[in-house]
Design an enzyme around this catalytic site. Structure first.
Site, PDB file in Angstrom:
ATOM      1  CG  ASN A  35      52.249  -9.948  67.697  1.00 20.32           C
ATOM      2  OD1 ASN A  35      52.247  -9.247  68.561  1.00 20.32           O
ATOM      3  ND2 ASN A  35      52.206 -11.362  67.852  1.00 20.32           N
ATOM      4  CG  ASN A  38      48.971  -7.433  76.150  1.00 22.21           C
ATOM      5  OD1 ASN A  38      48.086  -7.588  76.101  1.00 22.21           O
ATOM      6  ND2 ASN A  38      49.712  -7.641  77.005  1.00 22.21           N
ATOM      7  CG  ASP A  61      53.999 -13.424  65.404  1.00 22.13           C
ATOM      8  OD1 ASP A  61      54.937 -14.280  65.952  1.00 22.13           O
ATOM      9  OD2 ASP A  61      52.720 -14.076  65.701  1.00 22.13           O
ATOM     10  CB  SER A 127      59.927 -13.950  85.367  1.00 25.34           C
ATOM     11  OG  SER A 127      59.098 -13.529  86.610  1.00 25.34           O
ATOM     12  CB  ALA A 128      61.364 -12.677  90.639  1.00 25.61           C
ATOM     13  CB  THR A 129      57.905 -16.519  87.913  1.00 20.57           C
ATOM     14  OG1 THR A 129      56.926 -17.426  88.166  1.00 20.57           O
ATOM     15  CG2 THR A 129      58.387 -16.740  86.620  1.00 20.57           C
ATOM     16  CE1 TYR A 152      55.519 -14.913  81.303  1.00 13.26           C
ATOM     17  CE2 TYR A 152      55.432 -15.203  83.913  1.00 13.26           C
ATOM     18  CZ  TYR A 152      55.881 -14.528  82.381  1.00 13.26           C
ATOM     19  OH  TYR A 152      56.633 -13.313  82.681  1.00 13.26           O
ATOM     20  CE  LYS A 156      59.025 -14.545  80.727  1.00 17.24           C
ATOM     21  NZ  LYS A 156      59.579 -13.842  79.308  1.00 17.24           N
ATOM     22  CG  ASN A 202      50.448  -8.164  87.152  1.00 12.91           C
ATOM     23  OD1 ASN A 202      50.462  -7.897  85.964  1.00 12.91           O
ATOM     24  ND2 ASN A 202      50.926  -9.206  87.765  1.00 12.91           N
ATOM     25  NE  ARG A 298      47.273 -14.201  92.500  1.00  9.80           N
ATOM     26  CZ  ARG A 298      47.939 -13.110  91.641  1.00  9.80           C
ATOM     27  NH1 ARG A 298      47.246 -12.308  91.051  1.00  9.80           N
ATOM     28  NH2 ARG A 298      49.266 -12.734  91.744  1.00  9.80           N
TER      29      ARG A 298
HETATM   30  P1  NAD Z   1      53.657  -6.652  77.316  1.00  8.56           P
HETATM   31  O1  NAD Z   1      52.659  -7.598  77.184  1.00  8.56           O
HETATM   32  O2  NAD Z   1      53.137  -5.244  77.732  1.00  8.56           O
HETATM   33  O3  NAD Z   1      54.858  -6.435  76.132  1.00  8.56           O
HETATM   34  C1  NAD Z   1      54.769  -7.648  75.225  1.00  8.56           C
HETATM   35  C2  NAD Z   1      54.953  -7.085  73.885  1.00  8.56           C
HETATM   36  O4  NAD Z   1      55.153  -8.130  73.131  1.00  8.56           O
HETATM   37  C3  NAD Z   1      53.581  -6.611  73.502  1.00  8.56           C
HETATM   38  O5  NAD Z   1      53.566  -5.450  72.879  1.00  8.56           O
HETATM   39  C4  NAD Z   1      52.939  -7.671  72.588  1.00  8.56           C
HETATM   40  O6  NAD Z   1      52.116  -7.040  71.417  1.00  8.56           O
HETATM   41  C5  NAD Z   1      54.382  -8.099  72.072  1.00  8.56           C
HETATM   42  N1  NAD Z   1      54.485  -9.600  71.554  1.00  8.56           N
HETATM   43  C6  NAD Z   1      53.851 -10.833  72.006  1.00  8.56           C
HETATM   44  N2  NAD Z   1      54.389 -11.886  71.282  1.00  8.56           N
HETATM   45  C7  NAD Z   1      54.724 -11.224  70.168  1.00  8.56           C
HETATM   46  C8  NAD Z   1      55.266 -12.019  69.077  1.00  8.56           C
HETATM   47  N3  NAD Z   1      55.367 -13.115  68.931  1.00  8.56           N
HETATM   48  N4  NAD Z   1      55.821 -10.887  68.005  1.00  8.56           N
HETATM   49  C9  NAD Z   1      55.672  -9.751  68.194  1.00  8.56           C
HETATM   50  N5  NAD Z   1      55.322  -9.103  69.218  1.00  8.56           N
HETATM   51  C10 NAD Z   1      54.704  -9.985  70.462  1.00  8.56           C
HETATM   52  O7  NAD Z   1      54.441  -7.213  78.456  1.00  8.56           O
HETATM   53  P2  NAD Z   1      55.482  -6.608  79.433  1.00  8.56           P
HETATM   54  O8  NAD Z   1      54.893  -6.537  80.796  1.00  8.56           O
HETATM   55  O9  NAD Z   1      56.103  -5.486  78.648  1.00  8.56           O
HETATM   56  O10 NAD Z   1      56.623  -7.724  79.432  1.00  8.56           O
HETATM   57  C11 NAD Z   1      57.812  -7.773  78.581  1.00  8.56           C
HETATM   58  C12 NAD Z   1      58.433  -9.282  78.776  1.00  8.56           C
HETATM   59  O11 NAD Z   1      58.727  -9.086  80.316  1.00  8.56           O
HETATM   60  C13 NAD Z   1      57.722 -10.298  78.592  1.00  8.56           C
HETATM   61  O12 NAD Z   1      58.531 -11.373  78.003  1.00  8.56           O
HETATM   62  C14 NAD Z   1      57.216 -10.825  80.223  1.00  8.56           C
HETATM   63  O13 NAD Z   1      57.210 -12.044  80.058  1.00  8.56           O
HETATM   64  C15 NAD Z   1      58.601 -10.271  80.854  1.00  8.56           C
HETATM   65  N6  NAD Z   1      58.376 -10.246  82.269  1.00  8.56           N
HETATM   66  C16 NAD Z   1      57.414  -9.216  82.714  1.00  8.56           C
HETATM   67  C17 NAD Z   1      57.001  -8.908  83.868  1.00  8.56           C
HETATM   68  C18 NAD Z   1      55.739  -8.110  84.273  1.00  8.56           C
HETATM   69  O14 NAD Z   1      55.388  -8.045  85.642  1.00  8.56           O
HETATM   70  N7  NAD Z   1      55.341  -7.153  83.599  1.00  8.56           N
HETATM   71  C19 NAD Z   1      57.690  -9.534  85.069  1.00  8.56           C
HETATM   72  C20 NAD Z   1      58.605 -10.266  84.549  1.00  8.56           C
HETATM   73  C21 NAD Z   1      58.896 -10.506  83.485  1.00  8.56           C
HETATM   74  C1  UD1 Z   2      52.626 -12.387  89.114  1.00 10.88           C
HETATM   75  C2  UD1 Z   2      52.673 -13.539  88.441  1.00 10.88           C
HETATM   76  C3  UD1 Z   2      54.390 -13.791  88.128  1.00 10.88           C
HETATM   77  C4  UD1 Z   2      54.473 -12.838  87.092  1.00 10.88           C
HETATM   78  C5  UD1 Z   2      54.326 -11.395  87.687  1.00 10.88           C
HETATM   79  C6  UD1 Z   2      54.484 -10.493  86.742  1.00 10.88           C
HETATM   80  C7  UD1 Z   2      51.127 -15.362  89.571  1.00 10.88           C
HETATM   81  C8  UD1 Z   2      50.895 -16.306  90.670  1.00 10.88           C
HETATM   82  N1  UD1 Z   2      52.360 -14.881  89.727  1.00 10.88           N
HETATM   83  O1  UD1 Z   2      53.312 -12.437  90.135  1.00 10.88           O
HETATM   84  O2  UD1 Z   2      54.489 -15.191  87.510  1.00 10.88           O
HETATM   85  O3  UD1 Z   2      55.939 -12.843  86.779  1.00 10.88           O
HETATM   86  O4  UD1 Z   2      52.781 -11.360  88.212  1.00 10.88           O
HETATM   87  O5  UD1 Z   2      53.488 -10.460  85.873  1.00 10.88           O
HETATM   88  O6  UD1 Z   2      50.227 -14.902  88.940  1.00 10.88           O
HETATM   89  N2  UD1 Z   2      47.390  -9.044  94.821  1.00 10.88           N
HETATM   90  C9  UD1 Z   2      46.327  -8.657  95.614  1.00 10.88           C
HETATM   91  N3  UD1 Z   2      45.257  -8.494  94.784  1.00 10.88           N
HETATM   92  C10 UD1 Z   2      44.775  -8.404  93.581  1.00 10.88           C
HETATM   93  C11 UD1 Z   2      46.428  -8.638  92.896  1.00 10.88           C
HETATM   94  C12 UD1 Z   2      47.385  -9.025  93.496  1.00 10.88           C
HETATM   95  O7  UD1 Z   2      46.158  -8.879  96.961  1.00 10.88           O
HETATM   96  O8  UD1 Z   2      44.093  -7.967  92.906  1.00 10.88           O
HETATM   97  C13 UD1 Z   2      48.528  -9.489  95.430  1.00 10.88           C
HETATM   98  C14 UD1 Z   2      48.906 -10.703  95.181  1.00 10.88           C
HETATM   99  O9  UD1 Z   2      48.456 -11.844  96.068  1.00 10.88           O
HETATM  100  C15 UD1 Z   2      50.481 -10.529  95.461  1.00 10.88           C
HETATM  101  C16 UD1 Z   2      50.646  -9.050  95.154  1.00 10.88           C
HETATM  102  O10 UD1 Z   2      49.585  -8.609  95.432  1.00 10.88           O
HETATM  103  O11 UD1 Z   2      51.036 -10.910  96.803  1.00 10.88           O
HETATM  104  C17 UD1 Z   2      51.442  -8.952  93.653  1.00 10.88           C
HETATM  105  O12 UD1 Z   2      50.589  -9.584  92.854  1.00 10.88           O
HETATM  106  P1  UD1 Z   2      50.952  -9.541  91.275  1.00 10.88           P
HETATM  107  O13 UD1 Z   2      50.929  -8.087  91.019  1.00 10.88           O
HETATM  108  O14 UD1 Z   2      49.943 -10.321  90.515  1.00 10.88           O
HETATM  109  O15 UD1 Z   2      52.355 -10.243  90.969  1.00 10.88           O
HETATM  110  P2  UD1 Z   2      52.916 -11.561  91.525  1.00 10.88           P
HETATM  111  O16 UD1 Z   2      52.015 -12.266  92.102  1.00 10.88           O
HETATM  112  O17 UD1 Z   2      54.207 -11.158  92.470  1.00 10.88           O
END
Ligand code: NAD
Ligand code: UD1
Length: 343
Positions: A35, A38, A61, A127-129, A152, A156, A202, A298
């Site tokens: 959709n 993002n 969507d 996610s590792a979260t 969030y 997951k 991030n 943080r």
């Molecule tokens: P992203 O936001 O770049 O991609 C998600 C996409 O989904 C976007 O293009 C957005 O427009 C679309 N979207 C969201 N809701 C929608 C809906 N209801 N219908 C249709 N499209 C929709 O994010 P990403 O980093 O590519 O993440 C992809 C997946 O991986 C997510 O589920 C996210 O939670 C998971 N994930 C991401 C990370 C990370 O660090 N990027 C880590 C762990 C898990």
């Molecule tokens: C974060 C999310 C996690 C999510 C993941 C991927 C939180 C608490 N956790 O993980 O749920 O699945 O992103 O989207 O938000 N850092 C800095 N300065 C910055 C940004 C980050 O020092 O400006 C540090 C953070 O403290 C962390 C590391 O960099 O130690 C990685 O951070 P980030 O990329 O946000 O990932 P996570 O915290 O691991």
């Protein structure tokens, strides 16, 4: 039903677009539904430029039952990779219902349609979260999940459970949840990459935007953690390696090699890297100096988490291959592409 066709929800996004490229390279036909909440269409052009193939794109969507029903009726894909979700941890604390509605609603909708239209295989983005602040490191897939610290993270955990229960109840359904560690970097072509909106949460997008002069100074959140250099440890996984894990997960189910109907795999490198190491690695890889300072911890950050990847290595036959230096170069090349900076 075609076992060479894959529906990629959220396929215009960061991980989805890289996965679409790897699926096309592996001979799959890709249908993207997004959709654009993002992301934007530039990633679709990027996929086409890299692969020479323009994937079918449906702007819809995943929570929209009618639109998704039409999509299932029109396309005979056997497999789905479900990326579509919201992912901003802080926003999820402020607006939990937005997250439950989108992340849970979209999954329930997709699973119900897969049940009714007899589609077989789904890969889910976990996610590792889910491990939270684990007691023993590295974490294996059997490491107990910790109570989620954000809505969030909770979506997951709930989604993994919904998937497990659905797969158990529906005879024809197979599911794999991939638990991503910290995905970073961009495609080596620099034609697709991560496009964070507003101030990045991030680490790596913050680093590249600081290097580009968009942000003044990177804050390193805490140097007093009980780790070798005092900063947090994470498992940074290259985006192309992560994308390839989805292809092997789909192959496994399409070829009927999955041992259980529902499986979970860690997708990481197995190597902990500190924030300081990542920052200095970025400086060295790209031959530049980064403006950074140490700031307070943080809220919500765990000290350390990294993956035991044995299961993915042995069962999926997958392992992370790209060197961190190359990944950090790709992250900077992508930022330069986005900002029109000459490297
Ligand atoms: P992203 O936001 O770049 O991609 C998600 C996409 O989904 C976007 O293009 C957005 O427009 C679309 N979207 C969201 N809701 C929608 C809906 N209801 N219908 C249709 N499209 C929709 O994010 P990403 O980093 O590519 O993440 C992809 C997946 O991986 C997510 O589920 C996210 O939670 C998971 N994930 C991401 C990370 C990370 O660090 N990027 C880590 C762990 C898990
Ligand atoms: C974060 C999310 C996690 C999510 C993941 C991927 C939180 C608490 N956790 O993980 O749920 O699945 O992103 O989207 O938000 N850092 C800095 N300065 C910055 C940004 C980050 O020092 O400006 C540090 C953070 O403290 C962390 C590391 O960099 O130690 C990685 O951070 P980030 O990329 O946000 O990932 P996570 O915290 O691991």
């Amino acid at each position: 039903m075609s076992n060479r066709k894959v529906l990629v929800t959220g396929g215009a996004g960061y991980i989805g677009s890289h996965t679409a490229v790897e699926l096309i390279n592996a001979g799959y036909e890709v249908i993207i539904v997004d959709n654009l909440s993002n992301s934007d269409r530039s990633s679709l052009a990027g996929i086409a430029a890299i692969t020479g193939v323009t994937p079918t794109f449906v702007e819809a969507d995943c929570c929209d039952r009618e639109a998704m029903e039409r999509l299932f009726a029109e396309h005979d894909f056997q497999s789905v990779i479900h990326f579509a979700a919201f992912k901003a941890v802080g926003e999820s604390v402020a607006e939990p219902l937005k997250y439950y509605q989108n992340n849970i609603g979209s999954l329930v909708n997709i699973l119900d349609l897969m049940r009714r239209y007899e589609r077989r295989n789904i890969v889910f983005s976990s996610s590792a979260t889910v491990y939270g602040d684990a007691d023993v490191l590295p974490v294996t897939e059997r490491t107990p999940r910790k109570p989620a610290t954000s809505p969030y993270g909770n979506t997951k955990q709930m989604a993994e459970d919904i998937l497990r229960d659905s797969v158990a109840a529906v005879e024809h359904l197979n599911g794999i949840a991939l638990r991503y560690f910290n995905p970073i970097g961009a495609h080596p072509s620099a034609l697709i990459g991560e496009l964070p909106r507003g101030v990045p949460n991030n680490l790596v997008p913050y680093i590249t935007q600081t290097a580009a002069g968009v942000r003044e100074c990177l804050s390193i959140f805490g140097d007093d953690y009980p780790t070798p250099d005092g900063s947090c440890l994470r498992d940074y996984i290259d985006i192309v390696d992560l994308a390839r894990a989805h292809v092997v997960a789909i192959d496994r189910m399409v070829e009927g090699r999955n041992k259980e109907a529902f499986e979970i795999f860690n997708v990481g490198t197995g190597r902990p890297v500190s924030v300081f190491e990542l920052v200095h690695g970025f400086e060295e890889a790209n031959n530049l100096k980064l403006n950074y300072k140490v700031a307070p911890r943080r809220a919500g950050d765990v000290t350390a988490v990294w993956a035991d990847t044995t299961l993915a290595n042995e069962e999926l036959g997958w392992r992370a291959e790209r060197e961190l230096t190359d990944t950090l170069r790709s992250a900077w090349a992508w930022e330069c592409h986005v900002r029109n900076i000459k490297q």
